[in-house]
Design an enzyme around this catalytic site. Structure first.
Site, PDB file in Angstrom:
ATOM      1  N   ARG A  85       0.827  -1.220   0.000  1.00 51.30           N
ATOM      2  CA  ARG A  85       0.000   0.000   0.000  1.00 51.30           C
ATOM      3  C   ARG A  85       0.858   1.266   0.000  1.00 51.30           C
ATOM      4  O   ARG A  85       0.547   2.228  -0.694  1.00 51.30           O
ATOM      5  CB  ARG A  85      -0.909   0.018   1.239  1.00 51.30           C
ATOM      6  CG  ARG A  85      -2.084  -0.914   1.116  1.00 51.30           C
ATOM      7  CD  ARG A  85      -2.880  -0.939   2.412  1.00 51.30           C
ATOM      8  NE  ARG A  85      -3.924  -1.942   2.336  1.00 51.30           N
ATOM      9  CZ  ARG A  85      -5.205  -1.680   2.070  1.00 51.30           C
ATOM     10  NH1 ARG A  85      -5.606  -0.452   1.900  1.00 51.30           N
ATOM     11  NH2 ARG A  85      -6.086  -2.648   1.995  1.00 51.30           N
TER      12      ARG A  85
ATOM     13  N   TYR B 137      -0.340 -13.780   0.207  1.00 50.37           N
ATOM     14  CA  TYR B 137       0.295 -13.458  -1.072  1.00 50.37           C
ATOM     15  C   TYR B 137       1.620 -12.742  -0.824  1.00 50.37           C
ATOM     16  O   TYR B 137       1.947 -12.419   0.317  1.00 50.37           O
ATOM     17  CB  TYR B 137      -0.623 -12.680  -2.005  1.00 50.37           C
ATOM     18  CG  TYR B 137      -1.269 -11.408  -1.489  1.00 50.37           C
ATOM     19  CD1 TYR B 137      -0.632 -10.185  -1.619  1.00 50.37           C
ATOM     20  CD2 TYR B 137      -2.536 -11.431  -0.902  1.00 50.37           C
ATOM     21  CE1 TYR B 137      -1.238  -9.009  -1.186  1.00 50.37           C
ATOM     22  CE2 TYR B 137      -3.146 -10.262  -0.467  1.00 50.37           C
ATOM     23  CZ  TYR B 137      -2.486  -9.051  -0.612  1.00 50.37           C
ATOM     24  OH  TYR B 137      -3.096  -7.895  -0.180  1.00 50.37           O
TER      25      TYR B 137
ATOM     26  N   ASP C 272     -14.656   4.083  -0.569  1.00 52.18           N
ATOM     27  CA  ASP C 272     -15.209   3.633   0.717  1.00 52.18           C
ATOM     28  C   ASP C 272     -16.155   4.664   1.337  1.00 52.18           C
ATOM     29  O   ASP C 272     -16.975   4.310   2.189  1.00 52.18           O
ATOM     30  CB  ASP C 272     -14.077   3.344   1.716  1.00 52.18           C
ATOM     31  CG  ASP C 272     -13.522   1.930   1.553  1.00 52.18           C
ATOM     32  OD1 ASP C 272     -13.831   1.288   0.528  1.00 52.18           O
ATOM     33  OD2 ASP C 272     -12.769   1.481   2.441  1.00 52.18           O
TER      34      ASP C 272
HETATM   35  C1  LIG Z   1      -8.129  -6.436   5.356  1.00 46.89           C
HETATM   36  C2  LIG Z   1      -8.405  -5.680   4.111  1.00 46.89           C
HETATM   37  C3  LIG Z   1      -7.865  -6.101   2.897  1.00 46.89           C
HETATM   38  C4  LIG Z   1      -8.155  -5.425   1.710  1.00 46.89           C
HETATM   39  N1  LIG Z   1      -7.622  -5.855   0.532  1.00 46.89           N
HETATM   40  C5  LIG Z   1      -7.959  -5.249  -0.635  1.00 46.89           C
HETATM   41  C6  LIG Z   1      -7.396  -5.684  -1.884  1.00 46.89           C
HETATM   42  O1  LIG Z   1      -6.605  -6.637  -1.932  1.00 46.89           O
HETATM   43  N2  LIG Z   1      -7.770  -5.037  -3.032  1.00 46.89           N
HETATM   44  C7  LIG Z   1      -8.643  -3.969  -2.997  1.00 46.89           C
HETATM   45  O2  LIG Z   1      -8.965  -3.412  -4.076  1.00 46.89           O
HETATM   46  N3  LIG Z   1      -9.164  -3.517  -1.825  1.00 46.89           N
HETATM   47  C8  LIG Z   1      -8.830  -4.114  -0.648  1.00 46.89           C
HETATM   48  N4  LIG Z   1      -9.328  -3.643   0.539  1.00 46.89           N
HETATM   49  C9  LIG Z   1     -10.220  -2.461   0.529  1.00 46.89           C
HETATM   50  C10 LIG Z   1      -9.433  -1.155   0.437  1.00 46.89           C
HETATM   51  O3  LIG Z   1      -8.459  -1.080   1.459  1.00 46.89           O
HETATM   52  C11 LIG Z   1     -10.367   0.046   0.547  1.00 46.89           C
HETATM   53  O4  LIG Z   1     -11.530  -0.174  -0.201  1.00 46.89           O
HETATM   54  C12 LIG Z   1      -9.657   1.297  -0.002  1.00 46.89           C
HETATM   55  O5  LIG Z   1      -8.527   1.593   0.771  1.00 46.89           O
HETATM   56  C13 LIG Z   1     -10.612   2.495  -0.028  1.00 46.89           C
HETATM   57  O6  LIG Z   1      -9.938   3.594  -0.574  1.00 46.89           O
HETATM   58  P1  LIG Z   1     -10.497   5.083  -0.377  1.00 46.89           P
HETATM   59  O7  LIG Z   1      -9.514   5.944  -1.092  1.00 46.89           O
HETATM   60  O8  LIG Z   1     -11.930   5.122  -0.768  1.00 46.89           O
HETATM   61  O9  LIG Z   1     -10.468   5.348   1.194  1.00 46.89           O
HETATM   62  P2  LIG Z   1      -9.273   5.300   2.242  1.00 46.89           P
HETATM   63  O10 LIG Z   1      -8.192   4.394   1.804  1.00 46.89           O
HETATM   64  O11 LIG Z   1      -9.885   5.053   3.571  1.00 46.89           O
HETATM   65  O12 LIG Z   1      -8.673   6.786   2.209  1.00 46.89           O
HETATM   66  C14 LIG Z   1      -9.333   7.873   2.808  1.00 46.89           C
HETATM   67  C15 LIG Z   1      -8.345   9.006   3.013  1.00 46.89           C
HETATM   68  O13 LIG Z   1      -9.055  10.168   3.450  1.00 46.89           O
HETATM   69  C16 LIG Z   1      -8.391  10.763   4.539  1.00 46.89           C
HETATM   70  N5  LIG Z   1      -9.406  11.483   5.304  1.00 46.89           N
HETATM   71  C17 LIG Z   1     -10.408  10.949   6.076  1.00 46.89           C
HETATM   72  N6  LIG Z   1     -11.175  11.908   6.587  1.00 46.89           N
HETATM   73  C18 LIG Z   1     -10.655  13.098   6.154  1.00 46.89           C
HETATM   74  C19 LIG Z   1     -11.028  14.468   6.350  1.00 46.89           C
HETATM   75  N7  LIG Z   1     -12.082  14.795   7.114  1.00 46.89           N
HETATM   76  N8  LIG Z   1     -10.301  15.445   5.735  1.00 46.89           N
HETATM   77  C20 LIG Z   1      -9.209  15.118   4.956  1.00 46.89           C
HETATM   78  N9  LIG Z   1      -8.813  13.831   4.757  1.00 46.89           N
HETATM   79  C21 LIG Z   1      -9.540  12.838   5.334  1.00 46.89           C
HETATM   80  C22 LIG Z   1      -7.772   9.583   5.271  1.00 46.89           C
HETATM   81  O14 LIG Z   1      -6.699   9.990   6.114  1.00 46.89           O
HETATM   82  C23 LIG Z   1      -7.316   8.716   4.104  1.00 46.89           C
HETATM   83  O15 LIG Z   1      -6.024   9.077   3.648  1.00 46.89           O
HETATM   84  C24 LIG Z   1      -9.019  -4.296   1.742  1.00 46.89           C
HETATM   85  C25 LIG Z   1      -9.544  -3.837   2.964  1.00 46.89           C
HETATM   86  C26 LIG Z   1      -9.232  -4.515   4.138  1.00 46.89           C
HETATM   87  C27 LIG Z   1      -9.812  -4.017   5.421  1.00 46.89           C
END
Ligand SMILES: Cc1cc2nc3c(=O)[nH]c(=O)nc-3n(C[C@H](O)[C@H](O)[C@H](O)COP(=O)(O)OP(=O)(O)OC[C@H]3O[C@@H](n4cnc5c(N)ncnc54)[C@H](O)[C@@H]3O)c2cc1C
Length: 399
Positions: free
Chosen positions: A104, A213, A291
């Site tokens: 990551r 993996y 998410d």
């Molecule tokens: C155990 C596990 C394994 C996984 N494996 C996989 C995989 O193999 N492949 C896959 O595709 N997905 C996988 N996922 C899912 C994946 O991790 C998430 O779906 C993904 O990280 C979501 O990305 P995002 O950018 O939507 O949110 P996030 O990664 O949660 O990023 C949100 C960002 O917003 C920031 N933020 C939050 N609130 C604020 C605010 N108020 N102001 C400014 N910044 C803020 C946070 O600090 C963060 O940097 C896995 C999840 C888990 C739990």
């Protein structure tokens, strides 16, 4: 346009690159003071890699990644193989993209680095958005410092606890799914004969499963080990758990799983949450992705990949549409059915992986084994609807 993006996770950074490539100015506001991710792995399937290719970041993303030989299904106790689906040689030919395992931190660095090179200053760290406001012409992000930043659009890529989502929809909590995940990363050199196979391997068992993996060109082993649990531990990327409990959860399991649990310097314990599909993902000039609007169980390894797809589709539609409202309508119409289907598929996999009694194991895994032996193309075909999906070939629909 000037596009404000809340969150520099994988979804937010991909959105920034996609909007920037289409000629917009982007400002990514990230609450963390450092661009960092938990030291764990991520599987990126061909449908995500095609977006990276279209954004011109493939070589950065691939740099330290690992190409798994196959996807495997094995019994957690004993390790007998149920199914093997070739990936390394087959992925490009069948699905038009690579299947990669990435760290990551490496992925965030690759995307963040590309963004900074293309638009210096686009990424602002230590900037937490607490709320938004808007009028007919602009949207305003309010920061915890009291500052107000204006833009034409605000993209909420701020994850499962999205503050923007709470303001837009209401402050309900995500749903605890009844699953807890242990997570660990250990150098392969420390695992001896118990190093995991060079595959994306799912190990199945009663009320639990594990996924192993390799990362960083094969030098690290990544483990996600999931158990059913009525009570939810506190949700946090960094909560560390008790090794004894993890070893108890995977008692009598393959030494591959147990050796990683024994050797891990840090064992993260992580409750898994999701949400039912939301009614709406947007409000005026504000829209959600990843998410923030459709968190899902990781049992299809698609959460981040769906955020990557969202980001590309959103940037394209906004660039084609006459106004944000029509772009957001088209975006929801295109993305909701797909992400809801993937969410449901991930939930179904929990049942598939957690068969307990020998009869239901035989009834479930017997036909899978047989199909893998007799009809390998059929086994491959199970993933076509996810991996062959190509958002970069989307027709111009929002004009
Ligand atoms: C155990 C596990 C394994 C996984 N494996 C996989 C995989 O193999 N492949 C896959 O595709 N997905 C996988 N996922 C899912 C994946 O991790 C998430 O779906 C993904 O990280 C979501 O990305 P995002 O950018 O939507 O949110 P996030 O990664 O949660 O990023 C949100 C960002 O917003 C920031 N933020 C939050 N609130 C604020 C605010 N108020 N102001 C400014 N910044 C803020 C946070 O600090 C963060 O940097 C896995 C999840 C888990 C739990």
């Amino acid at each position: 346009m000037h596009v404000l993006i809340s969150g520099a996770g994988i979804g937010g950074l991909t959105a920034a690159l996609a909007f920037q490539k289409l000629g917009h100015q982007v400002t990514v506001l990230e609450q963390a003071h450092f661009l960092e991710e938990i030291g764990a792995g991520l599987q990126i399937s061909p449908n995500g890699m095609r977006v990276f290719e279209a954004l011109g970041v493939t070589s950065r993303v691939e740099k330290d990644a690992f190409r798994p030989k196959s996807q495997e299904l094995r019994f957690g106790k004993g390790g007998a193989r149920i199914l093997t689906i070739p990936l390394r040689e087959a992925s490009y030919a069948r699905w038009g993209g690579e299947y990669l395992h990435v760290h990551r931190a490496d992925l965030v660095e690759a995307l963040g680095g590309a963004l900074q090179d293309r638009q210096a200053g686009a990424l602002q760290l230590g900037r937490r958005i607490v709320s938004y406001a808007q009028d007919a012409a602009q949207v305003f992000a309010h920061l915890d410092t009291g500052e107000r930043i204006s833009g034409d659009l605000l993209v909420a890529a701020d994850g499962i606890r999205s503050a923007i989502r709470a303001q837009m929809i209401g402050p309900d909590q995500p749903r605890y799914t009844g699953h807890v995940a242990w997570r660990a990363v250990v150098p392969v050199s420390e695992l001896g004969p118990n190093a995991p196979p060079e595959s994306a391997c799912v190990w199945v068992g009663a009320k639990r499963h594990a996924v192993t993996y390799r990362l960083r060109r094969g030098s690290l082993a990544n483990l996600v080990a999931v158990v059913e649990s009525k009570a939810a531990p506190a949700e946090s990327w960094t909560a560390t758990g008790e090794r004894d409990q993890a070893l108890k959860d995977f008692k009598h399991w393959s030494p591959v799983i147990r050796t990683i649990l024994e050797k891990a310097v840090t064992l993260n314990r992580w409750a898994l949450y999701d949400r039912m599909p939301l009614e709406t993902w947007s409000d005026g000039r504000v829209v959600m992705l990843g998410d923030a609007c459709h968190p899902m169980l990781p049992f299809l390894a698609q959460g981040a990949v769906m955020a990557i797809e969202d980001a590309y589709v959103l940037a394209r539609l906004v660039s084609q549409a006459e106004n944000p409202a029509s772009a957001f309508r088209a975006y929801e119409a295109i993305r909701k059915p797909r992400t809801s289907r993937v969410q449901a598929g991930a939930r179904r996999n929990a049942k598939l992986f957690h068969r307990g009694d020998p009869l239901s194991q035989l009834a479930t895994y017997g036909p899978i084994w047989l199909a893998g032996q007799l009809l390998p193309a059929f086994a491959h075909g199970q993933y076509d609807w996810i991996y062959s999906h190509d958002v970069t070939q989307m027709p111009d629909t929002a004009a």
